[in-house]
Design an enzyme around this catalytic site. Structure first.
Site, short mmCIF file in Angstrom:
data_model
loop_
_atom_site.label_atom_id
_atom_site.label_comp_id
_atom_site.label_asym_id
_atom_site.label_seq_id
_atom_site.Cartn_x
_atom_site.Cartn_y
_atom_site.Cartn_z
N ALA A 30 0.89 -1.16 0.00
CA ALA A 30 0.00 0.00 0.00
C ALA A 30 0.92 1.21 0.00
O ALA A 30 1.56 1.50 1.00
CB ALA A 30 -0.92 0.01 1.21
N CYS A 31 1.02 1.88 -1.13
CA CYS A 31 2.16 2.77 -1.37
C CYS A 31 1.72 4.13 -1.89
O CYS A 31 0.54 4.43 -2.00
CB CYS A 31 3.10 2.12 -2.39
SG CYS A 31 3.41 0.37 -2.09
#
Length: 469
Positions: A30-31
């Site tokens: 999750a970036c």
């Protein structure tokens, strides 16, 4: 109670063995991601500097280890900085003659730290390159500053070199790119060495660093001669995973924010098809298998399949539309030709589904898109001096309001593409219209498909009781 401890390998994975509820096959990200593109087609260090500034502003999207200095991963993908590389090679050996831009391939290589093993790997890399029609012109030590890293990142850090490869004979740009692709895949398969990139168009600098550490660790990213027309940056936050030098992003083509929930099935389908893969453009694909590298993240597997489709001759928008299709099955307003395109490809490949925002480039085009559910944000803006900024959130770069000539957001299942040579922007409708008209998809569907209703009635033999023993 079991203790889980990661074994750090230089340049490689830090995954522990499966234990308890942990399974490294469940790796997810999750970036944060962003890109900066010059719409004038001119390369400049400003593009790189702005991309690094955007990366700094994505710091909250990245994780930091308990030593307060080990990042979950950050990186930048951009065009090859030809002028910088020429000067760097001249300093290394004035007798070296670098071909014109686009006529050589380069990238980074994460090599073993032990000197004897490194010499052996270099020899094998040269041998594989030669078998793929390339020769090693030079190897440039990449200047790094390991003192800026945290203890864990420094313990796992590789020796980083930049090989420069040239074709042995005549080779156009597309053939050179495919030779570099084959060489890189074989090097990784046969030596275990990871190459963040090997291309005649793009280069990737990345590592187990924070967003602030990336330009500090790779000081040449701050060099004014380091110029590019476009750049993609990524800050990794692996919500339930372990950091790794090779899983930092951007990858070879794509930077990805989100997770692919169907990745196990997608990998299995790719593995099942490997015995039938063939491409006249790529030649014998058996040395390149498996397509999806063991131990890779969902993003890494997606990137490997996307790269295969592009190298086999599809355009980047075409490959992305295959892998991340828009919602079409129950959409009555979709154009019939586009429906045929999407239905045809649904029979060729399963969708890589999950909440995702992506920015990808092959060096010719840059494409940004959302998955069909649209659960990851994507914003873009265009400035009056010819900059396009696309990011996972607003505010990564600040411009005076009077300088912004257009703002927008990516929509579910939609994409936007930029020609990196001309700066022309294509919207989703234009892209999909071109894809729908690129082949007779409806005709191929009708000629190669049988529906159950068209099949003859099956025979139902009757067996009298006396025939049953």
């Amino acid at each position: 109670m079991h203790e889980t401890r990661a074994t750090l390998k230089p340049g490689g994975s830090a995954f522990p063995a499966p234990v308890g509820l942990y399974d490294p096959a469940d790796e997810r990200d999750a970036c944060g991601l962003a890109s900066v593109v010059s719409l004038t087609g001119e390369a400049s260090h400003r593009i790189v500097a702005l991309a690094l500034e955007a990366l700094e502003h994505l710091g909250q999207r990245g994780a930091v280890g308990s030593d307060a200095g080990t990042g979950d991963g950050a990186g930048i993908l951009c065009g090859i900085p030809d002028a910088f590389l020429r000067d760097a090679l001249f300093d290394l050996d004035p007798a070296l003659e670098l071909p014109e831009a686009g006529r050589y391939a380069t990238g980074l290589a994460f090599l073993p730290r032990e000197s004897a093993e490194r010499r052996s790997v270099r020899y094998r890399i040269a041998s594989i390159a030669s078998e793929e029609g390339l020769e090693v012109l030079a190897r440039r030590p990449v200047a790094v500053r390991p003192e800026v890293l945290g203890d864990a990142a420094r313990e796992a850090s590789p020796v980083i070199e930049q090989p420069i490869l040239v074709p042995k004979g005549a080779a156009d740009a597309a053939r050179l790119e495919r030779c570099a692709f084959r060489a890189r895949k074989r090097i990784e398969r046969e030596t275990g060495v990871y190459l963040p990139s090997l291309s005649s168009r793009t280069v990737v600098y990345k590592g187990m660093v924070t967003t602030l550490q990336l330009p500090a660790f790779y000081p040449e990213l701050r060099d004014e001669r380091f110029a590019a027309r476009y750049a993609i940056v990524h800050s990794r936050y692996s919500t339930n995973t372990f950091p790794s030098w090779h899983l930092a992003q951007p990858l070879r083509l794509v930077a990805h924010n989100g997770e692919i929930n169907t990745v196990r099935g997608n990998r299995n389908w790719m593995r099942a098809r490997e015995s039938q893969l063939e491409s006249p453009l790529l030649g014998d694909v058996r040395p390149l298998l498996p397509i999806c590298s063991p131990g890779g993240s969902d993003s890494a597997s997606f990137d490997e399949v996307l790269e295969l489709l592009v190298m086999a001759g599809r355009s980047l928008p075409h490959a992305l539309a295959m892998m991340v299709p828009e919602a079409w099955e129950q959409e009555p307003a979709i154009a019939p030709a586009l429906r045929d395109f999407l239905e045809y490809h649904s029979l060729v490949m399963e969708p890589w589904d999950g909440p995702a925002a992506m920015i990808a480039t092959d060096g010719d085009e840059l494409v940004a898109l959302l998955d069909r559910n649209g659960l990851r944000p994507g914003r873009f803006q265009v400035t009056d001096d010819g900059l396009l900024v696309i990011a996972s959130e607003t505010g990564v770069l600040e411009f005076p309001p009077d300088r912004v000539v257009r703002r927008g957001r990516l929509r579910p299942g939609r994409m936007i593409a930029v020609d990196l040579a001309t700066g022309a922007i294509r919207e989703d409708a234009e892209i999909k219209r071109e894809l729908a008209r690129s082949a007779p998809w409806g005709q191929w569907l009708g000629g190669g498909r049988d529906r159950p209703s068209h099949l003859p009635e099956p025979a139902h033999p009757l067996h009298p009781p006396a025939s049953v023993p």
